[in-house]
Design an enzyme around this catalytic site. Structure first.
Site, PDB file in Angstrom:
ATOM      1  CD1 TRP A  20      -2.990   1.985   0.356  1.00 48.55           C
ATOM      2  CD2 TRP A  20      -2.172   2.224   2.437  1.00 48.55           C
ATOM      3  NE1 TRP A  20      -3.167   2.503   1.186  1.00 48.55           N
ATOM      4  CE2 TRP A  20      -2.657   3.203   2.487  1.00 48.55           C
ATOM      5  CE3 TRP A  20      -1.165   2.021   3.391  1.00 48.55           C
ATOM      6  CZ2 TRP A  20      -3.159   4.257   2.980  1.00 48.55           C
ATOM      7  CZ3 TRP A  20      -1.400   3.041   4.227  1.00 48.55           C
ATOM      8  CH2 TRP A  20      -2.065   4.105   4.189  1.00 48.55           C
ATOM      9  CG  ASP A  43      -1.555  -7.413   0.984  1.00 48.06           C
ATOM     10  OD1 ASP A  43      -2.166  -8.694   0.885  1.00 48.06           O
ATOM     11  OD2 ASP A  43      -2.640  -6.463   0.260  1.00 48.06           O
ATOM     12  CE1 TYR A  48      -4.600  -0.642  -0.508  1.00 47.24           C
ATOM     13  CE2 TYR A  48      -2.570  -2.624  -1.336  1.00 47.24           C
ATOM     14  CZ  TYR A  48      -3.809  -2.122  -0.040  1.00 47.24           C
ATOM     15  OH  TYR A  48      -3.849  -3.016   0.652  1.00 47.24           O
ATOM     16  CE  LYS A  73      -5.861  -6.518   0.618  1.00 46.78           C
ATOM     17  NZ  LYS A  73      -4.152  -5.715  -0.163  1.00 46.78           N
ATOM     18  CG  HIS A 106      -9.248  -3.165  -0.762  1.00 52.71           C
ATOM     19  ND1 HIS A 106      -8.749  -2.820  -1.302  1.00 52.71           N
ATOM     20  CD2 HIS A 106      -8.896  -3.781   0.361  1.00 52.71           C
ATOM     21  CE1 HIS A 106      -7.651  -2.648  -0.130  1.00 52.71           C
ATOM     22  NE2 HIS A 106      -8.046  -2.971   1.324  1.00 52.71           N
ATOM     23  CB  SER A 136      -9.526  -7.296   3.370  1.00 50.82           C
ATOM     24  OG  SER A 136      -8.889  -6.396   4.238  1.00 50.82           O
ATOM     25  CD  GLN A 158      -4.545  -7.707   4.342  1.00 51.67           C
ATOM     26  OE1 GLN A 158      -4.427  -6.404   3.165  1.00 51.67           O
ATOM     27  NE2 GLN A 158      -4.226  -8.518   3.167  1.00 51.67           N
ATOM     28  N   PRO A 186       0.828  -3.933  10.949  1.00 51.96           N
ATOM     29  CG  PRO A 186       2.937  -5.397  10.110  1.00 51.96           C
ATOM     30  CD  PRO A 186       1.720  -4.307   9.399  1.00 51.96           C
ATOM     31  CE  LYS A 227       4.727   2.432   3.018  1.00 47.90           C
ATOM     32  NZ  LYS A 227       4.284   3.099   3.265  1.00 47.90           N
ATOM     33  CB  SER A 228       9.628  -2.885   3.885  1.00 51.34           C
ATOM     34  OG  SER A 228      10.977  -1.916   3.975  1.00 51.34           O
ATOM     35  CD  GLU A 236      14.589  -3.348  11.254  1.00 51.83           C
ATOM     36  OE1 GLU A 236      13.613  -3.324  12.446  1.00 51.83           O
ATOM     37  OE2 GLU A 236      15.196  -2.285  10.904  1.00 51.83           O
ATOM     38  CG  ASN A 237      10.563  -5.787   7.937  1.00 50.90           C
ATOM     39  OD1 ASN A 237      10.506  -4.870   8.856  1.00 50.90           O
ATOM     40  ND2 ASN A 237       9.354  -4.654   7.920  1.00 50.90           N
TER      41      ASN A 237
END
Length: 255
Positions: A20, A43, A48, A73, A106, A136, A158, A186, A227-228, A236-237
């Site tokens: 997103w 995802d 989006y 979605k 969605h 979702s 979701q 999250p 999201k990153s 890291e995630n």
């Protein structure tokens, strides 16, 4: 990477990449970097406006399609039967794929019966274009209604879910019906990386606050799709497997 079994009989990776607000070249590059690091769960959604960029990244990757798990979605303005089929065709075309692994409503709509939407989902499933379905941003009552009218199993709900928004009643209800919770946002829109309790727990494990927040979800069998927009954060995630939060950690987070 750990997987969770879905009611459809398929498996979903416990960690995925949320996309997103990622668009264009940035989105395409981040997805490429994620795939190179070992992500297989991506995802996205029609709303989006990034599925073409994601499709380009997936097409140019060396990851076999069978090893990927792609979620998209249908937006709540397109939940009538013919509209679902039309919007899904657009999604599939943009993603440059023959099928998706998971298709979600969605957001629910008060104007369209779930049965009409799921009839379209059933047609797509029977045609081999969708492997699993879900919802979702559904409440307990909406999950119950969806579960009652869909002939296909509702595999996931979701929702926004994190350590500071512990929706345990929804999680318990979904678990009882075999519906996996997938957590979007999250990390609480990024606020949790500065959370003092998470930082203290992370210090004891040699981890970051973000990693503790993600581990808390995964350890409770909740799928996380942070999201990153940077490679260091992508890396890291990923480092949330192979270690455990202690009972004292989870008690501190529960309080």
């Amino acid at each position: 990477m750990e997987n969770v079994g879905l009611a459809s009989g398929h498996e979903m990776p416990m960690l995925g990449l949320g996309t997103w607000q990622l668009r264009g070249r940035q989105c395409e590059q981040i997805v490429k970097e994620a795939l190179a690091l070992g992500y297989t769960h991506i995802d996205t959604a029609w709303m989006y406006q990034n599925q073409r960029a994601i499709g380009n990244a997936l097409r140019n990757s060396r990851v076999e399609r069978e090893k990927l798990f792609i979620t998209t979605k249908i937006w709540n303005t397109h939940l009538r039967y013919v509209d679902v089929l039309s919007q899904f065709d657009e999604c599939l075309g943009d993603l440059q794929m023959d099928y998706v692994d998971l298709l979600l409503i969605h957001w629910p709509s008060e104007e369209v019966e779930f049965s009409e939407t799921f009839a379209a989902f059933q047609k797509l499933h029977d045609a081999g274009k969708v492997k699993s379905i879900g919802v979702s941003n559904f409440s307990i009552a909406q999950v119950e209604e969806a579960y009652a009218v869909s002939e296909l199993p509702i595999c996931t709900n979701q929702v926004e879910y994190h350590v500071r928004r512990n929706r345990h009643e929804l999680r318990r209800y979904c678990h009882d019906y075999g519906v996996v919770i997938t957590a979007h946002r999250p990390l609480g829109r990024g606020e949790l990386v500065r959370d003092r309790v998470l930082q203290q727990i992370g210090d004891r494990h040699g981890k970051t606050a973000a990693q503790v927040a993600l581990r808390w979800l995964i350890q409770d069998r909740i799928v996380a799709i942070p999201k990153s927009s940077s490679v260091p954060h992508l890396r890291e995630n990923l480092d949330v497997f192979g270690w455990l939060l202690t009972y004292a950690d989870t008690e501190a987070l529960a309080s």
